[in-house]
Motif scaffolding. Structure first.
Motif, PDB file in Angstrom:
ATOM      1  N   GLN A   9       0.869  -1.181   0.000  1.00  0.00           N
ATOM      2  CA  GLN A   9       0.000   0.000   0.000  1.00  0.00           C
ATOM      3  C   GLN A   9       0.900   1.224   0.000  1.00  0.00           C
ATOM      4  OE1 GLN A   9      -3.333   0.124   2.695  1.00  0.00           O
ATOM      5  NE2 GLN A   9      -3.616   2.325   2.385  1.00  0.00           N
ATOM      6  N   VAL A  10       0.732   2.077  -1.000  1.00  0.00           N
ATOM      7  CA  VAL A  10       1.594   3.249  -1.136  1.00  0.00           C
ATOM      8  C   VAL A  10       0.823   4.558  -1.021  1.00  0.00           C
ATOM      9  CG1 VAL A  10       3.458   2.163  -2.440  1.00  0.00           C
ATOM     10  CG2 VAL A  10       1.435   2.987  -3.664  1.00  0.00           C
ATOM     11  N   PHE A  24      -2.367   0.872  -4.314  1.00  0.00           N
ATOM     12  CA  PHE A  24      -1.565  -0.341  -4.090  1.00  0.00           C
ATOM     13  C   PHE A  24      -0.585  -0.530  -5.240  1.00  0.00           C
ATOM     14  CE2 PHE A  24      -5.693  -0.772  -2.102  1.00  0.00           C
ATOM     15  CZ  PHE A  24      -5.324  -1.055  -0.790  1.00  0.00           C
ATOM     16  N   LEU A  25       0.609  -0.959  -4.886  1.00  0.00           N
ATOM     17  CA  LEU A  25       1.686  -1.156  -5.859  1.00  0.00           C
ATOM     18  C   LEU A  25       1.986  -2.641  -5.993  1.00  0.00           C
ATOM     19  CD1 LEU A  25       3.980   0.471  -7.479  1.00  0.00           C
ATOM     20  CD2 LEU A  25       5.425  -0.079  -5.509  1.00  0.00           C
ATOM     21  N   LEU A  26       2.072  -3.096  -7.248  1.00  0.00           N
ATOM     22  CA  LEU A  26       2.405  -4.494  -7.516  1.00  0.00           C
ATOM     23  C   LEU A  26       3.491  -4.550  -8.587  1.00  0.00           C
ATOM     24  CD1 LEU A  26      -1.085  -4.398  -7.367  1.00  0.00           C
ATOM     25  CD2 LEU A  26      -0.525  -6.777  -6.955  1.00  0.00           C
ATOM     26  N   PRO A  27       4.661  -5.063  -8.257  1.00  0.00           N
ATOM     27  CA  PRO A  27       5.683  -5.247  -9.291  1.00  0.00           C
ATOM     28  C   PRO A  27       5.224  -6.268 -10.327  1.00  0.00           C
ATOM     29  CG  PRO A  27       6.643  -5.387  -7.085  1.00  0.00           C
ATOM     30  CD  PRO A  27       5.158  -5.416  -6.914  1.00  0.00           C
ATOM     31  N   ILE A  35      -2.873  -0.035  -8.406  1.00  0.00           N
ATOM     32  CA  ILE A  35      -4.331  -0.049  -8.347  1.00  0.00           C
ATOM     33  C   ILE A  35      -4.728   1.239  -7.640  1.00  0.00           C
ATOM     34  CG2 ILE A  35      -6.378  -1.191  -7.417  1.00  0.00           C
ATOM     35  CD1 ILE A  35      -4.880  -3.825  -7.682  1.00  0.00           C
ATOM     36  N   ASP A  36      -5.309   2.154  -8.424  1.00  0.00           N
ATOM     37  CA  ASP A  36      -5.617   3.522  -8.017  1.00  0.00           C
ATOM     38  C   ASP A  36      -4.321   4.292  -7.727  1.00  0.00           C
ATOM     39  OD1 ASP A  36      -8.283   3.039  -8.417  1.00  0.00           O
ATOM     40  OD2 ASP A  36      -8.827   2.936  -6.293  1.00  0.00           O
TER      41      ASP A  36
END
Ligand SMILES: [Fe+2]
Length: 240
Positions: A9-10, A24-27, A35-36
């Protein structure tokens, strides 16, 4: 803030700006997906949070939108300008975002801001699946809060099923933003027919809510019992 391996969560009210929804950050290999992506007001802090995790914001290739609201994707235009990032948004929220609609995007309605225009938007469709380092993400179209609201099911590589709910759980209801009680109820029924271990949602500090199936069912049963018309905007102060 790391929630699970390769799932961070960023953005959010305590992480970026008080008006921000969660991001949210996903590599994805050498690249990154969000996501957003919060509001323009939270943009600098969001970039800083991405860097603090050891990633480069210039690698953010895609933003997947839970829906077209200012607090969720207001900064998409800044990502597009600075890094060429592509926004993916469900078609039923597209017209409001294309028009920078001050009410439907909630930009002026709730935040007293203009919605920054995004040039290139790709469609998000129900059932679409994206590979990430955290596992497969699947789009679940869950209209109700807005017509184009989507959740994401993350089948995490460690075996945990995570629902990324956006505003489909605990989101506000207003005809001004196209909310639809019947469609929202169907969306909640659908979420209850699926199986999740935990969930995150659009407005919270970093946390994974456990016992997801029972909690979501509880929310479904309490949905739309009562509405308050006294909602306070976020950009004015009220002495009483
Ligand atoms: Fe929203």
């Amino acid at each position: 803030m790391k929630l699970l391996p390769s799932f961070y969560q960023v953005g959010g009210p305590a992480l970026t700006h008080p008006n921000d929804a969660t991001a949210f950050l996903l590599p994805v290999g050498e690249k990154l997906a969000l996501i957003d992506c919060c509001t323009p007001e939270g943009y600098d802090a969001l970039l800083q949070n991405i860097r603090a995790l050891g990633f480069d914001p210039a690698d953010v290739l895609e933003i997947y939108a839970t829906h077209g609201h200012y607090d969720h994707i207001g900064a998409a235009a800044l990502f597009e300008r600075d890094f060429g990032t592509t926004l993916h948004l469900h078609g039923e929220d597209r017209a409001a975002v294309d028009a920078c609609d001050p009410i439907m995007t909630t930009a002026r309605l709730l935040y007293g801001q203009d919605f920054p225009p995004v040039r290139n938007i790709l469609p998000l469709t129900d059932g679409e699946r994206m590979e990430t380092d955290a596992g497969v993400l699947e789009v679940i179209h869950t209209p109700g809060h807005t017509p184009g609201s989507c959740c994401f099911a993350l089948e995490h590589v460690c075996g945990i099923r995570v629902l990324i709910a956006g505003d489909t759980l605990h989101g506000g209801f207003s005809h001004k933003i196209g909310s639809d009680e019947a469609r929202w109820r169907e969306s909640l029924d659908r979420l209850c027919s699926l199986d999740f271990d935990c969930y995150v949602m659009g407005h919270c500090n970093p946390i994974l809510f456990c016992d997801a199936n029972r909690r979501i069912d509880s929310l479904r049963r309490s949905f739309a019992n009562y509405y308050t018309p006294w909602f306070k905007t976020f950009y004015e102060s009220y002495p009483y």
